[in-house]
Design an enzyme around this catalytic site. Structure first.
Site, short mmCIF file in Angstrom:
data_model
loop_
_atom_site.label_atom_id
_atom_site.label_comp_id
_atom_site.label_asym_id
_atom_site.label_seq_id
_atom_site.Cartn_x
_atom_site.Cartn_y
_atom_site.Cartn_z
N GLU A 41 0.87 -1.18 0.00
CA GLU A 41 0.00 0.00 0.00
C GLU A 41 0.90 1.22 0.00
O GLU A 41 1.64 1.47 0.95
CB GLU A 41 -0.87 -0.05 1.25
CG GLU A 41 -1.79 1.14 1.41
CD GLU A 41 -2.51 1.11 2.77
OE1 GLU A 41 -2.97 0.03 3.19
OE2 GLU A 41 -2.55 2.17 3.42
N ARG A 45 1.43 10.22 1.16
CA ARG A 45 2.02 11.12 2.16
C ARG A 45 3.25 11.80 1.61
O ARG A 45 3.91 12.55 2.31
CB ARG A 45 2.42 10.33 3.40
CG ARG A 45 1.23 9.79 4.13
CD ARG A 45 1.62 9.19 5.44
NE ARG A 45 0.66 8.17 5.78
CZ ARG A 45 0.82 7.30 6.76
NH1 ARG A 45 1.92 7.33 7.48
NH2 ARG A 45 -0.09 6.41 7.00
N THR A 69 -3.68 6.29 2.69
CA THR A 69 -3.78 7.68 3.13
C THR A 69 -4.46 8.54 2.06
O THR A 69 -4.06 9.67 1.80
CB THR A 69 -2.40 8.27 3.52
OG1 THR A 69 -1.63 7.27 4.21
CG2 THR A 69 -2.54 9.45 4.44
N LYS A 129 -10.45 -0.92 7.41
CA LYS A 129 -9.17 -0.70 8.08
C LYS A 129 -9.48 -0.29 9.53
O LYS A 129 -10.36 0.55 9.75
CB LYS A 129 -8.42 0.41 7.35
CG LYS A 129 -7.16 0.87 8.05
CD LYS A 129 -6.36 1.78 7.14
CE LYS A 129 -5.16 2.35 7.88
NZ LYS A 129 -4.06 2.68 7.00
C1 3PG Z 1 -1.03 3.50 8.07
O1 3PG Z 1 -1.09 4.46 7.33
O2 3PG Z 1 -1.75 2.52 7.89
C2 3PG Z 1 -0.15 3.54 9.26
O3 3PG Z 1 0.54 4.73 9.37
C3 3PG Z 1 0.80 2.41 9.37
O4 3PG Z 1 1.08 2.34 10.71
P1 3PG Z 1 2.51 1.90 11.24
O5 3PG Z 1 3.51 2.84 10.65
O6 3PG Z 1 2.42 2.02 12.75
O7 3PG Z 1 2.72 0.47 10.80
#
Ligand code: 3PG
Length: 217
Positions: A41, A45, A69, A129
């Site tokens: 994924e 960002r 995101t 999610k």
């Molecule tokens: C996401 O966007 O799903 C999270 O930021 C991932 O979380 P993590 O960096 O704690 O694994």
């Protein structure tokens, strides 16, 4: 549920990644494939997200590539045009959800509360999610939610690591788990793709073990 989403469920683990450039994206894609983890994924960002999705979709069509995101319908459109095969958002956004549903693009909105789960169910979406998983109470919170929402499957993400991964995978309500620990910005920036492969291989083994080596749901 589409075959594509079924495949994600069988894999059981989605690397969530923030890539800075296409070189990082390609190194990561090859490292994940080598570990037997054909999905990722790419999060919106960084300004490079769209380009990275396009590059991976072109050079590694065997990888199930999603966009994460995604905060607006406009981003969802850019992601899908670039080759993203499904859309993930950190929360429930009606515009993103409606855009995807109208185009039969699989969409996984983020939820953190029973109210948001009800909003998703109202749109006919039951694969969600669960974010940010650990901060929200992790396994205990998921157990409580699953007791009420029997038909919902979750993809907990946020604070998941190789250490707590087995606890999440034990829950029948967990469809797959997402996490960035195996593709961290630090590893990608350092070009440490062998380490990405090592961590991904370790994670694939944890999933297989947690699921009784069946490799499936
Ligand atoms: C996401 O966007 O799903 C999270 O930021 C991932 O979380 P993590 O960096 O704690 O694994």
């Amino acid at each position: 549920m589409t075959d594509l989403i079924d495949a994600l469920g069988r894999i059981g683990l989605v690397p969530v990644v923030k890539v800075e450039n296409t070189q990082q994206a390609l190194g990561m894609a090859s490292a994940l494939l080598e570990a037997g983890l054909p999905c990722a994924e790419i999060t919106f960002r960084t300004p490079a997200a769209e380009d990275c999705i396009r590059t991976i979709a072109r050079d590694y069509p065997q990888i199930i590539i999603g966009a994460g995101t995604v905060l607006t319908a406009e981003q969802a459109e850019r992601a899908v045009r670039a080759g993203a095969r499904y859309i993930v958002s950190p929360g429930f956004d009606g515009h993103v959800v409606d855009w995807c549903l109208a185009r039969h693009v699989p969409v996984m909105p983020g939820v953190a509360t029973p109210t948001e789960i009800l909003m998703a169910l109202d749109k006919g979406i039951s694969l969600l999610k669960f974010f940010p998983a650990e901060a929200l109470g992790g396994v205990r919170m998921l157990e409580a939610l699953a007791a009420v929402f029997g038909g919902v499957r979750f993809v907990p993400t946020g604070g998941v690591t190789a250490t707590n991964l087995p606890d999440y995978l034990k829950l029948p309500s967990v469809f797959a788990v997402g996490g960035s620990w195996l593709v961290s910005g630090k590893l990608l920036a350092a070009g440490a793709f062998e380490e990405v492969t090592r961590l991904a291989r370790e994670a694939v083994e944890i999933v297989a073990h947690a699921r009784g080596h069946g490799g499936g749901q």
